[in-house]
Scaffold this active site. Structure first.
Site, PDB file in Angstrom:
ATOM      1  N   HIS A 234      -8.562   3.946   8.314  1.00  0.00           N
ATOM      2  CA  HIS A 234      -8.843   2.714   8.249  1.00  0.00           C
ATOM      3  C   HIS A 234     -10.636   1.941   8.351  1.00  0.00           C
ATOM      4  O   HIS A 234     -11.062   1.238   7.599  1.00  0.00           O
ATOM      5  CB  HIS A 234      -8.102   1.128   8.428  1.00  0.00           C
TER       6      HIS A 234
ATOM      7  N   ASN B 154       0.906  -0.934  -0.323  1.00  0.00           N
ATOM      8  CA  ASN B 154      -0.208   0.123  -0.015  1.00  0.00           C
ATOM      9  C   ASN B 154       1.025   0.816  -0.224  1.00  0.00           C
ATOM     10  O   ASN B 154       0.200   2.101   0.907  1.00  0.00           O
ATOM     11  CB  ASN B 154      -1.030  -0.025   1.315  1.00  0.00           C
TER      12      ASN B 154
END
Length: 463
Positions: free
Chosen positions: A349, A318
């Site tokens: 998140h 990521n």
């Protein structure tokens, strides 16, 4: 999931058309901005229905902040509003809609838009509200000197190439792409006359797109064959725990973690291919003279699977989110940058407890791994056999540490996460704490983030 794949495949076709018929030589910047924005809005509505209104509300709220807030506070207000709205949406999606309504899962695009809003706000603050000598080299390069127009702002945040799955990119890079300067900016960094060229070459993204589509296809096959056959939940099955020795459980943990990766490889590589197909993502020329199209790549699979340190693994997984965290948090945190960065990552998140188990564990392991590396690595660099042995051991430990850390991220809830760590005897937590207590830890001085001019002055003085 069907809508996601359909939109991304349609976006891929639209990207090829965009590069061919609406390239900078065929259309004005305004036309390219408008097309990218309108298609992006269409994709959002197609995938999420009326829930897509959350994306547009957040965008317009922050456009108001960008134009009305004072420059010294623009990055703070934008950060609080964007992260606050994202967190409220995470809460409502889980506790109001009880996990079950898939059409409410608009959090993915909202997370990407939050990254872009805060990135632009910080870079605008750097460009207008700070002196050049106060900035690092990277901050100076990415600083935005003028507020964007409404069309530029909407295009950057809502363009069809990145609205569904990202990645987040820098505002200046995106504007250079729309205006047709993106590739030339990177090519001008190379002396082409020395390489025998009379003029700048015209690199095509087609090869990179085809390669990434092959990776996407392989990832899809692995997802369909491996992921569902090796569920993460099995590692906390009572019968499995009762009958399987600890070392075998560690081995199976590695297998199920590997099986969970292909869906991320699929989504991120396809998103990268979409941007490349539109002509966006050129990053320059490597030492072998090969054109690189990895400016927006979100992962480096080889570096992930061969990582010999926790830091290397994180940096190649990521990638664009890691870059965002560095630019908006780590580089600007007045204290405890590592801890604050992990906490922000967890909050971004969502609010599943498993995320916080993962990122809080990640803080411990990162600090412990750094202490071990700083205190012992130099002893193993004197010969090839020693270095090879060090790399093998650190590869095994890194891969198992990552598996141990991310398991709660997949499990999400409190009970399975605690059950998992109990079955693992909390061994990584205990070892990390012992390492931090026994080994000297070098302080995370902010000297590594000195403004570029100050650093240069210090360098000159030392000479």
């Amino acid at each position: 999931q069907i809508n996601f794949v359909a939109c991304q495949l349609f976006a891929l076709l639209a990207a090829f058309w965009f590069r061919t018929y609406l390239g900078p030589s065929h259309a004005s910047s305004a036309v390219r901005h408008a097309f990218a924005t309108l298609f992006g809005i269409y994709f959002a509505v197609f995938c999420f229905g009326w829930y897509s209104i959350h994306l547009f509300v957040l965008v317009m709220m922050n456009y108001g902040i960008m134009n009305m807030a004072s420059i010294p506070n623009i990055h703070r207000y934008s950060f609080v509003v964007a992260m606050g709205y994202l967190t409220l949406c995470h809460i409502s999606r889980i506790y109001i809609f009880h996990y079950g309504i898939l059409t409410t899962d608009f959090s993915g695009p909202l997370m990407i838009i939050t990254q872009k809003i805060t990135t632009l706000a910080c870079q605008l603050h750097d460009g207008i509200g700070r002196q050049a000598e106060e900035l690092t080299a990277e901050q100076n390069r990415l600083a935005v000197k003028t507020r964007p127009s409404l069309l530029e702002y909407l295009s950057y945040l809502l363009n069809f190439m990145s609205i569904i799955a990202g990645p987040c990119s820098n505002y200046k890079d995106y504007i250079a792409f729309i205006e047709g300067r993106h590739v030339h900016m990177k090519l001008l960094e190379v002396n082409w006359k020395q390489k025998g060229y009379d003029r700048l070459p015209d690199p095509s993204p087609t090869g990179a797109v085809m390669y990434k589509l092959c990776v996407t296809l392989v990832s899809l096959i692995l997802f369909l064959t491996l992921t569902k056959n090796f569920p993460m939940a099995y590692i906390i099955d009572n019968e499995f725990l009762d009958k399987t020795p600890f070392l075998s459980r560690l081995g199976y943990l590695y297998v199920v973690t590997q099986a969970a990766k292909p869906k991320y490889y699929f989504a991120w590589t396809l998103a990268d291919a979409v941007n490349n197909a539109a002509g966006y993502g050129f990053s320059g020329v490597d030492e072998r003279g090969t054109f690189r199209w990895d400016l927006l790549s979100n992962l480096n699979i080889w570096n992930i699977e061969t990582a010999t340190s926790f830091k290397t693994y994180i940096e190649n997984w990521n990638i664009q989110t890691a870059a965002w965290l560095k630019r908006v948090c780590y580089d600007r945190a007045p204290w405890y940058p590592t801890a604050l960065t992990f906490i922000l990552s967890a909050l971004w998140h969502g609010i599943y407890p498993g995320y916080y188990f993962t990122f809080l564990t990640g803080i411990l392991i990162t600090l412990a791994a750094r202490a071990i590396r700083n205190n012992f690595r130099h002893y193993f660099l004197s010969s090839v056999p020693l270095k090879t042995a060090y790399d093998i051991v650190t590869w095994v430990v890194t891969q198992l540490a990552v598996c141990y850390t991310v398991a709660p991220f997949v499990m999400l809830a409190v009970e399975p996460a605690i059950k998992f760590y109990k079955s693992m005897y909390f061994h990584m937590h205990i070892l990390s704490i012992l390492v931090l207590l026994m080994l000297p830890v070098r302080s995370q001085a902010h000297s590594i983030r000195k403004p570029q001019n100050q650093a240069m002055q210090n360098s000159v003085k030392s000479k």
